[in-house]
Design a protein around this motif. Structure first.
Motif, mmCIF file in Angstrom:
data_model
loop_
_atom_site.group_PDB
_atom_site.id
_atom_site.type_symbol
_atom_site.label_atom_id
_atom_site.label_comp_id
_atom_site.label_asym_id
_atom_site.label_seq_id
_atom_site.Cartn_x
_atom_site.Cartn_y
_atom_site.Cartn_z
ATOM 1 N N TYR A 25 1.768 11.673 2.167
ATOM 2 C CA TYR A 25 2.857 12.184 2.786
ATOM 3 C C TYR A 25 4.484 11.619 2.945
ATOM 4 N N GLY A 26 4.331 11.569 1.337
ATOM 5 C CA GLY A 26 5.942 11.080 1.167
ATOM 6 C C GLY A 26 6.218 10.444 0.108
ATOM 7 N N TYR A 27 5.337 9.591 0.612
ATOM 8 C CA TYR A 27 5.271 7.891 -0.111
ATOM 9 C C TYR A 27 5.719 7.307 -1.420
ATOM 10 N N GLU A 28 5.918 6.338 -1.834
ATOM 11 C CA GLU A 28 5.713 5.979 -3.025
ATOM 12 C C GLU A 28 4.751 4.944 -2.704
ATOM 13 N N PHE A 29 4.600 4.543 -4.644
ATOM 14 C CA PHE A 29 3.926 2.594 -5.374
ATOM 15 C C PHE A 29 4.834 2.478 -5.974
ATOM 16 N N VAL A 59 13.701 9.177 11.189
ATOM 17 C CA VAL A 59 12.293 8.963 11.919
ATOM 18 C C VAL A 59 11.660 8.724 9.745
ATOM 19 N N ALA A 60 10.407 8.731 10.058
ATOM 20 C CA ALA A 60 9.738 8.003 8.654
ATOM 21 C C ALA A 60 9.556 9.382 7.822
ATOM 22 N N LEU A 61 9.541 9.697 6.880
ATOM 23 C CA LEU A 61 9.808 11.134 6.114
ATOM 24 C C LEU A 61 8.181 11.345 6.282
ATOM 25 N N SER A 62 7.167 10.665 6.017
ATOM 26 C CA SER A 62 5.582 10.726 6.670
ATOM 27 C C SER A 62 5.839 11.927 8.483
ATOM 28 N N TYR A 82 0.539 -0.993 0.055
ATOM 29 C CA TYR A 82 -0.062 -0.009 0.257
ATOM 30 C C TYR A 82 1.307 1.128 0.307
ATOM 31 N N ALA A 83 2.395 1.573 0.588
ATOM 32 C CA ALA A 83 2.891 2.279 0.412
ATOM 33 C C ALA A 83 4.992 2.066 0.570
ATOM 34 N N ILE A 84 4.849 2.646 -0.390
ATOM 35 C CA ILE A 84 7.147 2.517 0.282
ATOM 36 C C ILE A 84 7.498 3.493 0.786
ATOM 37 N N GLY A 85 7.978 3.527 2.381
ATOM 38 C CA GLY A 85 8.476 5.016 2.536
ATOM 39 C C GLY A 85 9.615 5.108 2.995
#
Length: 258
Positions: free
Chosen positions: A254-258, A191-194, A107-110
């Motif tokens: 929120y900065g995620y990719e797919f 931390v996470a980009l999100s 559902y997302a790549i962080g």
């Protein structure tokens, strides 16, 4: 008098229809309990009300680390859906019969970020890690949190893990790692980009280094329906919604990719 009675009868019929429709909605609406990766807290806070408004279903959310969710699910925790921070945990649950086959998807790549609340503390190349001129570096616990494991991998790739080991403070999840930095208990942390980014820009004060994705394994985040969620309309609707264009626009913000 006849007209009045007719009007009253008309409104009674309309009220009965509305109550019937309301009852139908209540019957068809459901509830799903969802285990959500800690890094996905902000996007899910945005997605959940959109989903609930669109479908009429209700979500009960719990946020945490993938490793802890795995242990809880194996011990019978009442979750219907897992939105993991990795792809390995959902695959293991599927293999062990705790998740039905063919429900798992990414559902997302962080992305990982080295962040400090202090302006100028973190440079755009992450050279601060080699200098080591700080007392504490926050990361999520690498044994239960994939973002913590990615942070360790980055330090190994840069050849600084041994030197930085005495400075590392570990949080139970990426949320706690963020809190260590946000409260000043650590000068900087992974931390996470999100957690620091929205709508194409950094929204957290301070300085940061967006870690190149080539320095660690992809932070591929998979969703999976759990055994308890089979036949749960709300759980199945959520998984379908996460694949929609509307949901992906929010997730990408929120900065995620797919």
């Amino acid at each position: 008098m006849i007209r009045t009675q007719g009007s009253l009868l008309f409104f009674q019929v309309i009220l009965a229809i509305l109550l019937s429709l309301s009852g139908m909605t209540a019957v068809h609406a459901g509830e799903a309990t969802v285990a959500v990766a800690a890094n996905f807290t902000a996007p899910m806070a945005h997605l959940a009300p959109e989903f609930e408004q669109a479908t009429g279903h209700r979500l009960v959310l719990t946020h945490g680390a993938a490793g802890k969710f795995y242990a809880q699910i194996r011990n019978g925790a009442p979750f219907d859906v897992l939105l993991s921070s990795d792809d390995e945990t959902p695959a293991r649950l599927e293999k062990e019969g705790l998740a039905p086959p063919q429900t798992r998807f990414t559902y997302a790549i962080g992305r990982l970020v080295l962040w400090s609340t202090q302006p100028g503390r973190v440079d755009a190349q992450g050279a601060v890690l080699r200098r080591g001129d700080f007392a504490r570096l926050a990361i999520a616990h690498p044994k239960v949190a994939p973002y913590g494991a990615a942070a360790v991998e980055v330090m190994e790739r840069l050849g600084v893990r041994a030197a930085l080991a005495p400075k590392i403070v570990q949080g139970d999840s990426i949320t706690q790692a963020w809190q260590f930095v946000a409260t000043g208990n650590a000068e900087l942390g992974f931390v996470a980009l999100s957690q620091v980014w929205k709508d194409g820009r950094f929204v957290a004060a301070g300085s940061q280094w967006l870690v190149p994705a080539t320095l660690h394994a992809p932070l591929r985040q998979d969703a999976v329906l759990l055994r308890r969620g089979q036949g749960n309309a709300a759980a199945e609707a959520l998984l379908a919604y996460l694949r929609s264009d509307a949901a992906r626009r929010i997730i990408r913000a929120y900065g995620y990719e797919f």
